[in-house]
Design a protein around this motif. Structure first.
Motif, PDB file in Angstrom:
ATOM      1  N   GLY A 116       0.817  -1.201   0.000  1.00 50.57           N
ATOM      2  CA  GLY A 116       0.000   0.000   0.000  1.00 50.57           C
ATOM      3  C   GLY A 116       0.852   1.253   0.000  1.00 50.57           C
ATOM      4  N   VAL A 117       0.295   2.296   0.579  1.00 45.16           N
ATOM      5  CA  VAL A 117       0.947   3.603   0.569  1.00 45.16           C
ATOM      6  C   VAL A 117       0.676   4.319   1.883  1.00 45.16           C
ATOM      7  CG1 VAL A 117      -1.010   4.799  -0.509  1.00 45.16           C
ATOM      8  CG2 VAL A 117       1.305   5.651  -0.875  1.00 45.16           C
ATOM      9  N   GLN A 118       1.630   5.139   2.287  1.00 42.88           N
ATOM     10  CA  GLN A 118       1.473   5.966   3.482  1.00 42.88           C
ATOM     11  C   GLN A 118       1.569   7.419   3.042  1.00 42.88           C
ATOM     12  OE1 GLN A 118       4.587   5.532   6.383  1.00 42.88           O
ATOM     13  NE2 GLN A 118       3.294   6.327   8.013  1.00 42.88           N
ATOM     14  N   PHE A 119       0.574   8.203   3.417  1.00 40.45           N
ATOM     15  CA  PHE A 119       0.556   9.624   3.089  1.00 40.45           C
ATOM     16  C   PHE A 119       1.052  10.404   4.301  1.00 40.45           C
ATOM     17  CE2 PHE A 119      -3.143   7.929   0.615  1.00 40.45           C
ATOM     18  CZ  PHE A 119      -2.552   8.000  -0.628  1.00 40.45           C
ATOM     19  N   VAL A 120       1.832  11.443   4.039  1.00 35.13           N
ATOM     20  CA  VAL A 120       2.293  12.348   5.088  1.00 35.13           C
ATOM     21  C   VAL A 120       1.617  13.688   4.819  1.00 35.13           C
ATOM     22  CG1 VAL A 120       4.274  13.452   6.176  1.00 35.13           C
ATOM     23  CG2 VAL A 120       4.498  11.129   5.238  1.00 35.13           C
ATOM     24  N   PHE A 121       0.906  14.188   5.837  1.00 34.64           N
ATOM     25  CA  PHE A 121       0.118  15.409   5.675  1.00 34.64           C
ATOM     26  C   PHE A 121       0.760  16.591   6.393  1.00 34.64           C
ATOM     27  CE2 PHE A 121      -2.778  11.832   5.175  1.00 34.64           C
ATOM     28  CZ  PHE A 121      -3.430  12.169   4.001  1.00 34.64           C
ATOM     29  N   SER A 122       0.389  17.788   5.959  1.00 29.22           N
ATOM     30  CA  SER A 122       0.974  19.013   6.500  1.00 29.22           C
ATOM     31  C   SER A 122       0.649  19.247   7.971  1.00 29.22           C
ATOM     32  CB  SER A 122       0.524  20.219   5.672  1.00 29.22           C
ATOM     33  OG  SER A 122      -0.887  20.338   5.684  1.00 29.22           O
ATOM     34  N   ASP A 123      -0.360  18.554   8.490  1.00 30.93           N
ATOM     35  CA  ASP A 123      -0.671  18.685   9.915  1.00 30.93           C
ATOM     36  C   ASP A 123       0.206  17.763  10.760  1.00 30.93           C
ATOM     37  OD1 ASP A 123      -1.780  16.198   9.380  1.00 30.93           O
ATOM     38  OD2 ASP A 123      -3.782  16.696  10.118  1.00 30.93           O
ATOM     39  N   GLY A 124       1.172  17.110  10.113  1.00 30.47           N
ATOM     40  CA  GLY A 124       2.092  16.224  10.814  1.00 30.47           C
ATOM     41  C   GLY A 124       1.642  14.784  10.884  1.00 30.47           C
ATOM     42  N   HIS A 125       0.428  14.508  10.464  1.00 33.50           N
ATOM     43  CA  HIS A 125      -0.086  13.141  10.553  1.00 33.50           C
ATOM     44  C   HIS A 125       0.576  12.267   9.497  1.00 33.50           C
ATOM     45  CE1 HIS A 125      -2.832  10.145  12.034  1.00 33.50           C
ATOM     46  NE2 HIS A 125      -3.135   9.823  10.787  1.00 33.50           N
ATOM     47  N   ASP A 126       1.136  11.139   9.941  1.00 30.86           N
ATOM     48  CA  ASP A 126       1.820  10.232   9.019  1.00 30.86           C
ATOM     49  C   ASP A 126       1.681   8.777   9.459  1.00 30.86           C
ATOM     50  OD1 ASP A 126       3.437  10.119  11.260  1.00 30.86           O
ATOM     51  OD2 ASP A 126       5.285  10.655  10.210  1.00 30.86           O
ATOM     52  N   ARG A 127       0.648   8.480  10.213  1.00 28.28           N
ATOM     53  CA  ARG A 127       0.521   7.147  10.800  1.00 28.28           C
ATOM     54  C   ARG A 127      -0.320   6.179   9.999  1.00 28.28           C
ATOM     55  NH1 ARG A 127       0.033   7.197  17.076  1.00 28.28           N
ATOM     56  NH2 ARG A 127       0.034   5.052  16.466  1.00 28.28           N
ATOM     57  N   GLY A 128      -1.152   6.665   9.115  1.00 32.77           N
ATOM     58  CA  GLY A 128      -2.064   5.780   8.399  1.00 32.77           C
ATOM     59  C   GLY A 128      -1.439   5.134   7.188  1.00 32.77           C
ATOM     60  N   ILE A 129      -1.529   3.829   7.117  1.00 30.58           N
ATOM     61  CA  ILE A 129      -1.118   3.095   5.925  1.00 30.58           C
ATOM     62  C   ILE A 129      -2.391   2.699   5.188  1.00 30.58           C
ATOM     63  CG2 ILE A 129      -0.030   1.000   5.050  1.00 30.58           C
ATOM     64  CD1 ILE A 129       1.870   1.172   7.470  1.00 30.58           C
ATOM     65  N   PHE A 130      -2.451   3.066   3.924  1.00 31.91           N
ATOM     66  CA  PHE A 130      -3.603   2.761   3.089  1.00 31.91           C
ATOM     67  C   PHE A 130      -3.257   1.544   2.225  1.00 31.91           C
ATOM     68  CE2 PHE A 130      -4.329   7.054   4.316  1.00 31.91           C
ATOM     69  CZ  PHE A 130      -5.664   7.368   4.119  1.00 31.91           C
ATOM     70  N   PRO A 131      -3.670   0.343   2.618  1.00 34.17           N
ATOM     71  CA  PRO A 131      -3.448  -0.819   1.755  1.00 34.17           C
ATOM     72  C   PRO A 131      -4.166  -0.585   0.422  1.00 34.17           C
ATOM     73  CG  PRO A 131      -4.165  -1.502   3.932  1.00 34.17           C
ATOM     74  CD  PRO A 131      -4.349  -0.023   3.856  1.00 34.17           C
ATOM     75  N   TRP A 132      -3.594  -1.087  -0.665  1.00 26.08           N
ATOM     76  CA  TRP A 132      -4.189  -0.844  -1.981  1.00 26.08           C
ATOM     77  C   TRP A 132      -5.643  -1.291  -2.052  1.00 26.08           C
ATOM     78  CZ3 TRP A 132      -1.592   2.741  -3.718  1.00 26.08           C
ATOM     79  CH2 TRP A 132      -0.203   2.751  -3.777  1.00 26.08           C
ATOM     80  N   THR A 133      -5.950  -2.458  -1.517  1.00 26.84           N
ATOM     81  CA  THR A 133      -7.330  -2.962  -1.564  1.00 26.84           C
ATOM     82  C   THR A 133      -8.267  -2.029  -0.811  1.00 26.84           C
ATOM     83  OG1 THR A 133      -6.516  -5.220  -1.692  1.00 26.84           O
ATOM     84  CG2 THR A 133      -8.813  -4.937  -1.055  1.00 26.84           C
ATOM     85  N   PHE A 134      -7.854  -1.594   0.377  1.00 27.23           N
ATOM     86  CA  PHE A 134      -8.653  -0.660   1.175  1.00 27.23           C
ATOM     87  C   PHE A 134      -8.860   0.642   0.412  1.00 27.23           C
ATOM     88  CE2 PHE A 134      -8.515   3.056   3.960  1.00 27.23           C
ATOM     89  CZ  PHE A 134      -9.660   2.874   4.712  1.00 27.23           C
ATOM     90  N   LEU A 135      -7.786   1.180  -0.164  1.00 25.88           N
ATOM     91  CA  LEU A 135      -7.872   2.450  -0.879  1.00 25.88           C
ATOM     92  C   LEU A 135      -8.820   2.342  -2.067  1.00 25.88           C
ATOM     93  CD1 LEU A 135      -6.864   5.365  -1.096  1.00 25.88           C
ATOM     94  CD2 LEU A 135      -4.961   4.507  -2.462  1.00 25.88           C
ATOM     95  N   ARG A 136      -8.712   1.290  -2.836  1.00 22.62           N
ATOM     96  CA  ARG A 136      -9.592   1.123  -3.997  1.00 22.62           C
ATOM     97  C   ARG A 136     -11.049   1.013  -3.558  1.00 22.62           C
ATOM     98  NH1 ARG A 136      -9.660  -0.426  -9.625  1.00 22.62           N
ATOM     99  NH2 ARG A 136     -11.837  -0.038 -10.134  1.00 22.62           N
ATOM    100  N   GLU A 137     -11.319   0.226  -2.516  1.00 20.32           N
ATOM    101  CA  GLU A 137     -12.697   0.103  -2.025  1.00 20.32           C
ATOM    102  C   GLU A 137     -13.215   1.437  -1.503  1.00 20.32           C
ATOM    103  OE1 GLU A 137     -12.442  -3.071   0.815  1.00 20.32           O
ATOM    104  OE2 GLU A 137     -12.275  -4.604  -0.753  1.00 20.32           O
ATOM    105  N   LEU A 138     -12.366   2.176  -0.810  1.00 21.29           N
ATOM    106  CA  LEU A 138     -12.742   3.488  -0.287  1.00 21.29           C
ATOM    107  C   LEU A 138     -13.091   4.437  -1.435  1.00 21.29           C
ATOM    108  CD1 LEU A 138     -12.741   5.144   2.451  1.00 21.29           C
ATOM    109  CD2 LEU A 138     -10.427   5.833   1.817  1.00 21.29           C
ATOM    110  N   LEU A 139     -12.276   4.451  -2.466  1.00 17.68           N
ATOM    111  CA  LEU A 139     -12.512   5.321  -3.617  1.00 17.68           C
ATOM    112  C   LEU A 139     -13.747   4.884  -4.405  1.00 17.68           C
ATOM    113  CD1 LEU A 139      -8.803   5.695  -4.698  1.00 17.68           C
ATOM    114  CD2 LEU A 139     -10.251   7.529  -3.799  1.00 17.68           C
ATOM    115  N   ASP A 140     -13.933   3.590  -4.583  1.00 18.50           N
ATOM    116  CA  ASP A 140     -15.130   3.105  -5.277  1.00 18.50           C
ATOM    117  C   ASP A 140     -16.395   3.442  -4.493  1.00 18.50           C
ATOM    118  OD1 ASP A 140     -13.786   2.055  -7.480  1.00 18.50           O
ATOM    119  OD2 ASP A 140     -13.761   0.003  -6.702  1.00 18.50           O
TER     120      ASP A 140
END
Length: 134
Positions: free
Chosen positions: A74-98
């Motif tokens: 998957g992928v981990q996004f780092v945000f400007s608010d300092g949050h960098d803990r969430g890992i988005f597995p590819w399957t989860f991300l695709r289901e979320l987007l769909d």
């Protein structure tokens, strides 16, 4: 399965995901941040709404500062608010987007644009990031 490409549309504050089956999704940084799957964000969602799968209220001015691949998983996004803990597995991300596409069809939400929207082709992006995100 990983997307074929992830394109950073900085001017739109959004990432475009292009998948092998031809599907394309555009997700604003703030929506991705509010959908973070980390344990802390799940707990906050559960406390606010009783539903850990929902979304946190979006941060108005959050930006994406980095994208870190997590192996082929998957992928981990780092945000400007300092949050960098969430890992988005590819399957989860695709289901979320769909799921987002079904809830907010093209034109219904500024946070989501379906593949029919006039974004150009994935290869025409202003700021391409890791193709294949491996």
């Amino acid at each position: 399965m990983a997307p074929e490409s992830i394109v950073d549309h900085r001017a739109r504050a959004a990432l475009e995901f292009c998948w092998a089956d031809g599907a394309r999704h555009l997700a604003e940084y703030r929506w991705l941040r509010s959908s973070c799957p980390c344990a802390d964000c799940k707990a906050l969602r559960a406390a606010q709404s009783g539903d850990s799968a929902g979304e946190l209220p979006p941060a108005a001015a959050v930006h994406l500062t980095d994208i870190q691949p997590v192996g082929a998983y998957g992928v981990q996004f780092v945000f400007s608010d300092g949050h960098d803990r969430g890992i988005f597995p590819w399957t989860f991300l695709r289901e979320l987007l769909d799921r987002r596409r079904v809830q907010h069809p093209c034109g219904a939400s500024p946070e989501f644009v379906s593949e029919e929207a006039p974004m150009g082709r994935c290869s025409d992006a202003e700021n391409p990031t890791r193709d294949g995100a491996h």
